[in-house]
Design an enzyme around this catalytic site. Structure first.
Site, PDB file in Angstrom:
ATOM      1  N   GLN A  77      -7.358  -2.007  10.615  1.00 53.10           N
ATOM      2  CA  GLN A  77      -6.206  -1.205  10.215  1.00 53.10           C
ATOM      3  C   GLN A  77      -5.542  -1.741   8.943  1.00 53.10           C
ATOM      4  O   GLN A  77      -4.326  -1.694   8.792  1.00 53.10           O
ATOM      5  CB  GLN A  77      -5.204  -1.121  11.363  1.00 53.10           C
ATOM      6  CG  GLN A  77      -5.623  -0.156  12.456  1.00 53.10           C
ATOM      7  CD  GLN A  77      -5.764   1.279  11.951  1.00 53.10           C
ATOM      8  OE1 GLN A  77      -5.047   1.698  11.051  1.00 53.10           O
ATOM      9  NE2 GLN A  77      -6.691   2.033  12.532  1.00 53.10           N
ATOM     10  N   SER A  78      -6.343  -2.223   8.025  1.00 50.14           N
ATOM     11  CA  SER A  78      -5.832  -2.791   6.778  1.00 50.14           C
ATOM     12  C   SER A  78      -5.130  -1.749   5.913  1.00 50.14           C
ATOM     13  O   SER A  78      -5.679  -0.682   5.623  1.00 50.14           O
ATOM     14  CB  SER A  78      -6.992  -3.402   5.991  1.00 50.14           C
ATOM     15  OG  SER A  78      -6.630  -3.662   4.662  1.00 50.14           O
ATOM     16  N   ASN A  79      -3.904  -2.071   5.496  1.00 46.65           N
ATOM     17  CA  ASN A  79      -3.207  -1.250   4.505  1.00 46.65           C
ATOM     18  C   ASN A  79      -3.835  -1.420   3.123  1.00 46.65           C
ATOM     19  O   ASN A  79      -3.895  -0.481   2.334  1.00 46.65           O
ATOM     20  CB  ASN A  79      -1.730  -1.650   4.444  1.00 46.65           C
ATOM     21  CG  ASN A  79      -1.021  -1.439   5.754  1.00 46.65           C
ATOM     22  OD1 ASN A  79      -0.873  -0.321   6.220  1.00 46.65           O
ATOM     23  ND2 ASN A  79      -0.573  -2.526   6.368  1.00 46.65           N
TER      24      ASN A  79
END
Length: 338
Positions: A77-79
């Protein structure tokens, strides 16, 4: 200090707004005035965020090198990877994203919603890897770049958080300069700036930028890595390098880097009860959304420091909202009932 000598490719709308958090301030006793600088609203590229500000200084280098593929890395879930995918789409470049298993959170849709869903929608080549969380250069990322080369492409490396990139700290030197200009309009200076820290270049850039007017140690990093010694070392190293790049005129010393280590647990990506309370409190009092990985933890830290009296009465505190809300749907089990 000379930031202007570095080319910048505009990806943001311009200076990000500073918003008074009047209801949250009042709820916490009214002795400290809280504000938020909304980096989460900084761009039209897939919701933006703090990495978009950093990427403005990396893009000219990528274009100058003739790269055709941006290669980056983060958790599922990396921004960061979502913002890199957006920039690649905007520039007409290819994008390869390595998404490692950084968070010990099990949900059947965790790798199908939120940031990773948006990256896929924007055409990125998303590669799931089982390796766990750590800070620094990752083998899986280096292997991804080699695969691009083997296919005849020209990869441009963008490490996690842009932090190990030589230019990764420049964007948030610019943040500090932007705040100074806004302070002149507001008629006051902020006593503290609160920011989430994991890979380090956001806080490092701020430390350098605010060192220019003697406020380096008023940047309060809230560790969200649960590996604070690694984070502190990386912030300090990046800040020293960035200070040389922009010709700050003085050395960055250990006392310039303030990192509060009380709010990173129980581990990276997993929220404590205090973090969940902070997320809900901020949402219900201000309509401002924070996430359980990063901004919820820095919000928890700021709220707790106000409650504990760690900011002097009358202080004006600026919360740097770096983004992260696109990941909330991946934590739907936690927030099923709000």
């Amino acid at each position: 200090m000379n930031l202007q000598r570095f080319p910048r490719y505009p990806l943001t709308f311009g200076p990000t707004p500073i918003q008074p958090l009047k209801r949250l301030s009042a709820h916490l006793g009214g002795k400290v005035d809280l504000y938020a600088k909304r980096e989460d609203c900084n761009s039209g590229l897939a919701f933006g965020g703090n990495k978009t500000r950093k990427l403005e200084y990396l893009v000219p280098d990528a274009l100058a090198q003739g790269a055709d593929t941006l290669v980056s890395i983060g958790g599922v879930q990396s921004n960061q990877t979502r913002q890199v995918a957006a920039v690649a789409a905007h520039l007409g470049m290819k994008c390869v994203l390595v998404q490692e298993h950084w968070v010990n959170y099990e949900d059947p849709v965790y790798d199908r919603v939120g940031n990773i869903q948006l990256s896929r929608m924007m055409g990125a080549d998303v590669r799931l890897v089982s390796d766990g969380f750590d800070i620094g250069i990752r083998r899986s990322w280096e292997e991804a770049m080699e695969s691009v080369r083997q296919a005849g492409g020209k990869p441009y490396p963008i490490p996690a958080g842009c932090s190990e990139h030589p230019l990764g700290g420049l964007g948030f030197v610019g943040f500090a300069e932007e705040v100074r200009a806004q302070e002149a309009q507001l008629g006051f200076k902020f006593d503290y700036v609160v920011v989430c820290s994991v890979t380090g270049s956001t806080q490092a850039g701020m430390v350098v930028g605010f060192a220019a007017d003697g406020r380096a140690d008023r940047v309060i990093g809230i560790d969200a890595s649960a590996k604070p010694e690694q984070t502190r070392e990386q912030i300090t190293r990046i800040a020293r390098h960035t200070a040389e790049l922009v010709e700050l005129g003085r050395d960055i010393v250990e006392q310039d880097v303030v990192l509060d280590t009380r709010y990173g647990g129980p581990e990276y990506g997993l929220p404590s009860d205090g973090t969940l309370e902070a997320i809900r409190l901020c949402a219900r009092l201000e309509g401002m959304l924070t996430d359980p990985v990063y901004e919820g933890k820095s919000m928890h830290g700021m709220i707790d420091k106000v409650r504990l009296g760690e900011f002097e009465p009358g202080s004006k505190v600026l919360y740097a909202h770096l983004g992260g809300a696109p990941a909330l749907s991946a934590y739907n089990g936690i927030f099923r009932n709000g």
